[in-house]
Design a protein around this motif. Structure first.
Motif, short mmCIF file in Angstrom:
data_model
loop_
_atom_site.label_atom_id
_atom_site.label_comp_id
_atom_site.label_asym_id
_atom_site.label_seq_id
_atom_site.Cartn_x
_atom_site.Cartn_y
_atom_site.Cartn_z
N GLU A 292 0.83 -1.21 0.00
CA GLU A 292 0.00 0.00 0.00
C GLU A 292 0.86 1.26 0.00
OE1 GLU A 292 -4.09 1.46 2.11
OE2 GLU A 292 -2.70 0.30 3.31
N PHE A 293 0.44 2.22 -0.80
CA PHE A 293 1.09 3.52 -0.87
C PHE A 293 0.10 4.58 -0.43
CE2 PHE A 293 3.30 0.87 -3.97
CZ PHE A 293 4.61 1.08 -3.58
N GLU A 294 0.47 5.84 -0.54
CA GLU A 294 -0.43 6.92 -0.13
C GLU A 294 -1.66 6.97 -1.04
OE1 GLU A 294 2.20 9.06 -3.14
OE2 GLU A 294 2.83 8.20 -1.26
N HIS A 295 -2.68 7.59 -0.51
CA HIS A 295 -3.95 7.81 -1.22
C HIS A 295 -4.63 6.51 -1.64
CE1 HIS A 295 -2.70 11.96 -1.14
NE2 HIS A 295 -1.63 11.68 -1.88
N GLY A 296 -4.42 5.43 -0.87
CA GLY A 296 -5.11 4.17 -1.15
C GLY A 296 -4.62 3.43 -2.37
N ARG A 297 -3.49 3.81 -2.90
CA ARG A 297 -2.94 3.12 -4.06
C ARG A 297 -2.15 1.88 -3.60
NH1 ARG A 297 -4.01 6.34 -8.02
NH2 ARG A 297 -2.54 6.19 -9.72
N VAL A 298 -2.19 0.85 -4.43
CA VAL A 298 -1.45 -0.38 -4.14
C VAL A 298 -0.64 -0.78 -5.37
CG1 VAL A 298 -3.02 -1.30 -2.39
CG2 VAL A 298 -3.42 -1.82 -4.79
N ALA A 299 0.45 -1.48 -5.12
CA ALA A 299 1.27 -2.04 -6.19
C ALA A 299 1.54 -3.50 -5.85
CB ALA A 299 2.57 -1.27 -6.32
N ILE A 300 1.75 -4.28 -6.88
CA ILE A 300 2.01 -5.70 -6.67
C ILE A 300 3.45 -5.88 -6.17
CG2 ILE A 300 2.84 -6.19 -9.01
CD1 ILE A 300 1.05 -8.79 -8.83
N THR A 301 3.64 -6.85 -5.31
CA THR A 301 4.96 -7.18 -4.78
C THR A 301 5.53 -8.36 -5.58
OG1 THR A 301 4.11 -8.78 -3.20
CG2 THR A 301 4.24 -6.47 -2.45
N PRO A 302 6.80 -8.66 -5.41
CA PRO A 302 7.34 -9.87 -6.07
C PRO A 302 6.57 -11.14 -5.65
CG PRO A 302 9.14 -8.47 -5.36
CD PRO A 302 7.88 -7.87 -4.80
N ARG A 303 6.17 -11.20 -4.39
CA ARG A 303 5.37 -12.35 -3.94
C ARG A 303 4.03 -12.37 -4.67
NH1 ARG A 303 3.76 -13.43 2.35
NH2 ARG A 303 5.84 -14.34 2.47
N GLY A 304 3.45 -11.21 -4.87
CA GLY A 304 2.19 -11.11 -5.60
C GLY A 304 2.33 -11.55 -7.04
N GLU A 305 3.46 -11.19 -7.67
CA GLU A 305 3.72 -11.61 -9.05
C GLU A 305 3.83 -13.13 -9.14
OE1 GLU A 305 7.23 -9.36 -10.00
OE2 GLU A 305 6.05 -7.57 -10.51
N ARG A 306 4.51 -13.75 -8.15
CA ARG A 306 4.62 -15.21 -8.13
C ARG A 306 3.24 -15.85 -7.94
NH1 ARG A 306 9.01 -13.85 -5.14
NH2 ARG A 306 8.04 -14.41 -3.16
N ALA A 307 2.44 -15.29 -7.03
CA ALA A 307 1.10 -15.84 -6.78
C ALA A 307 0.24 -15.72 -8.04
CB ALA A 307 0.44 -15.11 -5.62
N LEU A 308 0.37 -14.61 -8.73
CA LEU A 308 -0.39 -14.40 -9.96
C LEU A 308 0.01 -15.43 -11.02
CD1 LEU A 308 -2.49 -12.49 -11.13
CD2 LEU A 308 -0.66 -10.94 -11.77
#
Length: 189
Positions: free
Chosen positions: A73-89
């Motif tokens: 999570e970043f400011e203003h409710g923005r999110v980015a995928i993590t390396p773990r998220g990329e693997r899960a995807l």
């Protein structure tokens, strides 16, 4: 509202959408909502619920993905995928739900921390902690131990307290059944 009645609005589909949108760069819930609408339109469907009805579900799923460290999570409710998220995807291209997230210890810790603390939902009149169901569950558990029948449930049918009491009673019965099965299978010499 049961979103499982609608195509592409299952938990697994929505989590997948959140991850895919976040994989393109920091994204908001509105970005994910737009992607869901686009996905549905691409198969000839129309969005069956209002934005106000779907956003709480997306928010909860985003919270779960953050807890599992698949999103950051970043400011203003923005999110980015993590390396773990990329693997899960990559490992689960057809969808991700809480059963997949349980593989991550951080998510299990998140769930344990919430156990016994009912989540407040839109329109909930009782604040967290005022939910009587855990008490009713315990009463049902004790009732079984004291020899009461499941039909001795003191609560009106079709109420959450009736169900909680019945669940407690059933859990106590299951405990005894498991213990009996274990005892029958063990050989003490």
């Amino acid at each position: 509202m049961d979103l499982t009645d609608y195509p592409l609005l299952h938990e697994a589909d929505m989590m997948l959408t959140l991850l895919r949108v976040a994989a393109k760069g920091p994204a908001t819930l509105d970005d994910a909502l737009d992607r869901l609408k686009t996905n549905l339109a691409s198969v000839g469907g129309t969005f069956p619920v209002t934005d106000a009805e779907i956003l709480p579900h997306l928010s909860r799923m985003r919270e779960h993905l953050i807890a599992a460290l698949l999103l950051e999570e970043f400011e203003h409710g923005r999110v980015a995928i993590t390396p773990r998220g990329e693997r899960a995807l990559a490992e689960h291209p057809s969808g991700i739900d809480d059963s997949v997230l349980m593989a991550y210890p951080e998510f299990r810790d998140f769930i344990k921390a919430r156990a016994g603390h009912p989540m407040k939902t839109v329109g909930d009149k009782n604040p967290p902690g005022d939910d009587p169901r855990p008490v009713e569950f315990d009463q049902g558990f004790v009732a079984f131990r004291e020899g009461l029948d499941i039909n001795d449930n003191p609560h009106s049918r079709d109420t959450s307290m009736h169900i909680a009491w019945e669940n407690g009673w059933s859990e106590a019965k299951d405990d005894v059944t498991r213990l009996d099965a274990w005892a029958a299978g063990s050989t003490n010499i």
